[in-house]
Scaffold this active site. Structure first.
Site, PDB file in Angstrom:
ATOM      1  N   GLN A 258      -6.343  -8.087   2.223  1.00 31.53           N
ATOM      2  CA  GLN A 258      -5.426  -7.432   1.289  1.00 31.53           C
ATOM      3  C   GLN A 258      -4.853  -8.427   0.289  1.00 31.53           C
ATOM      4  OE1 GLN A 258      -5.251  -4.036   1.039  1.00 31.53           O
ATOM      5  NE2 GLN A 258      -6.933  -4.417   2.462  1.00 31.53           N
ATOM      6  N   HIS A 261      -6.461  -8.892  -3.192  1.00 30.28           N
ATOM      7  CA  HIS A 261      -6.415  -7.854  -4.228  1.00 30.28           C
ATOM      8  C   HIS A 261      -5.594  -8.280  -5.433  1.00 30.28           C
ATOM      9  CE1 HIS A 261      -8.623  -4.388  -2.925  1.00 30.28           C
ATOM     10  NE2 HIS A 261      -8.062  -4.391  -1.733  1.00 30.28           N
ATOM     11  N   GLU A 326       0.918   0.770   4.069  1.00 31.59           N
ATOM     12  CA  GLU A 326      -0.307   1.454   3.656  1.00 31.59           C
ATOM     13  C   GLU A 326      -1.371   1.360   4.762  1.00 31.59           C
ATOM     14  OE1 GLU A 326      -2.162  -0.592   0.446  1.00 31.59           O
ATOM     15  OE2 GLU A 326      -3.468   1.088  -0.110  1.00 31.59           O
ATOM     16  N   HIS A 327      -1.615   0.146   5.264  1.00 35.37           N
ATOM     17  CA  HIS A 327      -2.617  -0.080   6.310  1.00 35.37           C
ATOM     18  C   HIS A 327      -1.945  -0.709   7.518  1.00 35.37           C
ATOM     19  CE1 HIS A 327      -4.886  -0.762   2.422  1.00 35.37           C
ATOM     20  NE2 HIS A 327      -5.596   0.218   2.950  1.00 35.37           N
ATOM     21  N   ASP A 360     -11.975   0.653   3.693  1.00 35.85           N
ATOM     22  CA  ASP A 360     -12.049   0.604   2.229  1.00 35.85           C
ATOM     23  C   ASP A 360     -13.374   1.144   1.712  1.00 35.85           C
ATOM     24  OD1 ASP A 360      -9.556  -0.463   1.773  1.00 35.85           O
ATOM     25  OD2 ASP A 360     -10.246  -2.541   1.916  1.00 35.85           O
ATOM     26  N   HIS A 419      15.971  43.936  -8.199  1.00 35.94           N
ATOM     27  CA  HIS A 419      15.207  43.586  -6.997  1.00 35.94           C
ATOM     28  C   HIS A 419      15.350  44.711  -5.973  1.00 35.94           C
ATOM     29  CE1 HIS A 419      15.112  39.574  -8.739  1.00 35.94           C
ATOM     30  NE2 HIS A 419      14.358  39.133  -7.751  1.00 35.94           N
TER      31      HIS A 419
END
Lengths: 429, 429
Positions: A258, A261, A326-327, A360, A419
């Protein structure tokens, strides 16, 4: 890299600072983006051409507005056979996982005689933003386009910047494989605006997904409600929970997968063994030196990397829930026991043989996942992002007699006589 | 009211103008709202107290910051028994419909030996915005709170403005019935900010739903990503597709049931019979004169009402799909045949005995539905708005051997060596 011990005094405060640090761009592009969107809405293709010349340095009338299907097919055919097979395996597995995700319609009549149900349908058209440059990943093309196709979207449109007119053959190959219908050579906030409002050349879409820079993200945010969008994405994150039975090199590689990235990415290790923590820290240095992405990975690890040693893994779930990462990789003897206690995570990778990177590419579940603690309330991309549900109701006279009077009472109490009247006129009152 | 005939020359253009008219507030409150949110984020309760004194004219320290559970229970106990029973029937039916909506977890191992799945969990806390004044509806409280409860949300927080300190007993009774945990006497953009960021007194929530004015809607939009939100809502709409076999009075009442909400509401009739169209137009005038909401309903009908006569109902689905209306009533002999061709609608009401208003109160499906053509890409409120999905992946050595090499090839092609390494180091390469 920050080293923390859960039994240090001051751990709670130090950990809270890690949780609070969202590492997201603070640059305020709202006004710029609003001006660009207004321009595209008013002037359409003329605005797109000007902005593309300005930002990407090519003339759309010369380079062509679209990349044609034949060019995408050729890019696919020209792939190295190993790579083509890998892309095909990925596509097939992503398709299978997302097909199993398709929601079921409902249609039943309850004890009051009321027929109730819901029907799921795909949106008519979806637009996928594909960044140019470093972040142009064929895997992202598959992860966005295949769920849309599986959902049943009829028209799938890609917008992607092609700086100086150059295209990325891998991305075009993936577009061919995923069955994309149109590929437009436009990027930036203006491309997002074109997808939402439509221009003379580009018909509007209903949903826009895909990653992008701060301008693209802000454009999607401003257009939320004009179209549907996927969640705004921040820097990638991984939390690895690992015991000393692991090979330190493997865990170091996972953390760096990670970190490479982006400098704003974050990798965190939680372990119950201080010596193992030291071994991983050392292994990270060894692994780093072998990476051609070393500069990025090192910047991320040094600035945002964290190693936390805990007295026992019973401390891990509350830390993981606060991070809502996230992971989350769980490399312990009984990963399932920990997973059951982790309520907030984008995706969980169980056991010692499940490095996050398989997710991924080829595992099947989507790699577009909530970041920045958004796993507390949002989910990874799925077929549901490209579908919508219509509920339906059918009453006969007996059913209306049974439940209608209660609706009349409530409508009267809310001060809404029409109504009430629409029901009572059918009750013969 | 606009009368159109599908065989008039110029019909396409006139209908396109109806579709394009979103009737939404164009007032730009973005800067005001951003300043309010910043203030609440920085100063917390002090900002809430000042803004409440300014906009609602009461001192929170005097009136009390919260309405306590006992007050809500008493409001419920003091309801007229008929009304209480109606509210209970509504709650029970809403609960049953939303329970049937709960998604199923998945957990399976595929032919490559890869274990895959997804787990749905509720968010920890949800905040519901309940407007003060005219739009404070107990039915909205039930429609927002019950799905959250059914989803499994642990903490359910209501914020509601109480101008001059006055509370709405009907809304409090509904809060009691729905099992709301906290009711705070704050409203406006500042209340939304307090829910998202938290203050000294109010703990933050993960998802914010519920209707509100332009400031509230803009606050939710700006906080999208900090928390989850439901779709931004616009004025209410109904499309009625009815043949001449209907009682014109009933159809007129149905059209007015949406018109009475707000002058910006829209009611549209599509019929295949010009004489019936005339009869409904006349019946609307008769019905209007009996309503105490006449001023609002008339303003809506005169400004936004449309009656379209078509040559045959085969023309109706394409018109309905272009409108993508919040509510679609189909009062024909074979309503199902038309429903199958209508791809975009918030909710469909089938047959001559299903006035839309039963769906507002007691049918069971949610009455929070996409407006302003958003049914093209979004759905009514559901348990899914209060839940999120975590995917999971588990490989053993054999599974990693089977699919790992393809991931390595893709990672290499994308220029991400640490991704590749985290897999290859486990393949013994």
């Amino acid at each position: 890299m920050l080293r923390l011990s859960s039994n240090d005094p001051g751990f709670a405060e130090a950990f809270a600072r890690v949780v609070a640090d969202r590492r997201e761009s603070a640059v305020d592009v709202a006004a710029d983006v609003a001006a660009i969107l207004k321009d595209v809405r008013e002037r359409g293709d003329a605005a797109l051409a000007e902005l593309t010349a300005k930002f990407d340095g090519h003339d759309l009338d010369q380079s062509g507005w679209q990349v044609d299907a034949e060019t995408c097919r050729k890019a696919f055919d020209n792939l190295d056979p190993t790579l083509r097979a890998a892309l095909e395996l990925a596509a097939e597995r992503i398709r299978a996982y997302h097909e199993a995700q398709l929601p079921e319609d409902r249609d039943y009549t309850d004890s009051a005689g009321v027929r109730l149900g819901a029907t799921w349908r795909a949106v008519d058209a979806a637009g996928l933003y594909v960044p140019g440059g470093r972040a142009a990943y064929p895997s992202s093309m598959l992860m966005n386009a295949i769920p849309a196709r599986v959902a049943g979207v009829e028209r799938l449109v890609v917008v992607t910047p092609t700086p100086k007119g150059e295209v990325n053959p891998l991305v075009l190959a993936a577009a061919h494989l995923a069955g994309v219908d149109e590929v437009w050579r436009v990027g930036g906030a203006h491309a997002v605006g074109a997808l939402a409002y439509g221009t003379q050349r580009i018909s509007p879409v209903d949903v826009i997904t895909g990653p992008g820079n701060a301008w693209v993200a802000e454009a999607k945010r401003q257009l939320y409600g004009v179209v549907g969008i996927d969640m705004v994405a921040g820097p990638s994150e991984i939390l690895v929970i690992a015991d000393a039975q692991n090979d330190a090199r493997r865990i170091a590689a996972d953390l760096l997968s990670q970190a490479e990235h982006d400098p704003t990415s974050q990798s965190i290790l939680i372990t119950d063994d201080k010596t193992f923590a030291d071994a991983v820290a050392e292994a990270v240095e060894v692994e780093l030196s072998a990476l051609h992405t070393q500069a990025t990975a090192r910047a991320s690890w040094e600035t945002n990397g964290v190693i936390i040693d805990v007295a026992g893994f019973d401390e891990a779930p509350s830390l993981a829930n606060a991070l809502a990462a996230e992971h989350v990789e769980i490399a312990t003897d009984d990963p399932e026991a920990l997973m059951r206690q982790i309520r907030h995570a984008g995706s969980v990778f169980l056991g010692r043989m499940t490095p996050e990177a398989v997710g991924d590419y080829v595992a099947g579940p989507n790699h577009v996942l909530p970041t920045g603690r958004r796993a507390r309330f949002s989910s990874g991309l799925s077929v549901l992002d490209f579908m919508k549900r219509t509920s339906f109701i059918q009453l006969d006279e007996a059913a209306l007699d049974a439940i209608g009077p209660a609706a009349v009472a409530l409508a009267d109490a809310e001060g809404l006589p029409a109504h009430a009247r629409s029901i009572s006129v059918r009750l013969g009152q």
